[in-house]
Design an enzyme around this catalytic site. Sequence first.
Site, PDB file in Angstrom:
ATOM      1  N   LYS A  66       0.825  -1.246   0.029  1.00  0.00           N
ATOM      2  CA  LYS A  66      -0.057  -0.002  -0.049  1.00  0.00           C
ATOM      3  C   LYS A  66       0.710   1.518   0.086  1.00  0.00           C
ATOM      4  CE  LYS A  66      -4.346  -1.424   2.205  1.00  0.00           C
ATOM      5  NZ  LYS A  66      -5.543  -1.193   3.102  1.00  0.00           N
ATOM      6  N   ASP A 102     -10.037   3.574   1.798  1.00  0.00           N
ATOM      7  CA  ASP A 102     -10.002   3.115   3.183  1.00  0.00           C
ATOM      8  C   ASP A 102     -10.825   4.077   4.043  1.00  0.00           C
ATOM      9  OD1 ASP A 102      -9.140   0.353   2.855  1.00  0.00           O
ATOM     10  OD2 ASP A 102      -7.089   1.184   3.287  1.00  0.00           O
TER      11      ASP A 102
END
Length: 273
Positions: A66, A102
């Site tokens: 990520k 997210d």
Amino acid sequence: MGKSFAVIGDPIDHSLSPNIHNAAFRELDLDSSYIAYRIPKGELKEGIEGLKQIKINGFNVTIPHKIEMMKYLDKIDESCSIIGAVNTVVNNDGILKGYNTDMDGFLDPFRKKEINISNAKILLLGAGGAARAIVAGFAKEKAKKITIANRTLQNADKLSEFAKKLGLESETKTINEIEGTLEDYDIIVNATSIGLKNEQSPISFEGLKEKTVVYDIVYMPMNTDFIKKAKEKKATIIFGYEMLLGQAVRAFEIWHDREAPYNAMKRALLGGF
Ligand code: NDP
């Protein structure tokens, strides 16, 4: 021609994302496919070259890539630059644009359940990558104050600096220090990885007020010890799968530029448990 999508990471075998997105394609009769693609740590560059060669339309990024993935982006959405990590990529003729869904995924259950964040006092357990997106979310929604409790206080301090930079009042504690202070909080979030291996809840929930919002972002198992203990105290529960679903819905909307079939995606996700 049909569109293709993937989730990249390692390990990736148990990812629920292919189920969720393929269910959406079926529901809307889209000629698209979504696969899980294992790219080990250290092989991200080559992995992405491969995805570009097959003209992938977009992909999700998960552990351990990520943060490193930021290096390979040509364009960076604000959601991504604030958090410093990417979980959703759009490939536009070889130009990669990164997003982070997210934060929206985390906030989605609050919107759906009409739970107010503005002016709330927050206790956040954990200070890793997911916690960073969560802090950005609470700052955006104008929470009153966040207390960050973490095993390694230094990591909590770093995250607290980030919170302050975003205009969110913040303090740090060790997890031991918060026992017996739970009545001070309106919303309590577990963003540690405790629970994934069926570990005991990091806090006892002694003294929790009824209706306090308790949110566990660990989604496997669905009913972690943290959730079970909070239920016993009649807390308002938000499950980790709700965040997972929220981030997938947002990624779908970025890629397909249309409303996601939320219920079909939810059914597919819950079928995976
Ligand atoms: P990181 O590895 O970045 O952070 C892990 C955090 O957990 C750190 O705060 C770490 O503390 C703490 N921790 C780990 N083990 C222990 C332990 N034994 N005792 C006390 N604290 C511990 O992970 P992420 O932030 O990426 O993910 C955290 C969890 O959230 C994972 O379980 C992941 O599956 C879940 N997740 C769920 C999502 C969803 O959509 N529902 C989205 C993203 C993540 P320390 O700083 O001391 O190391």
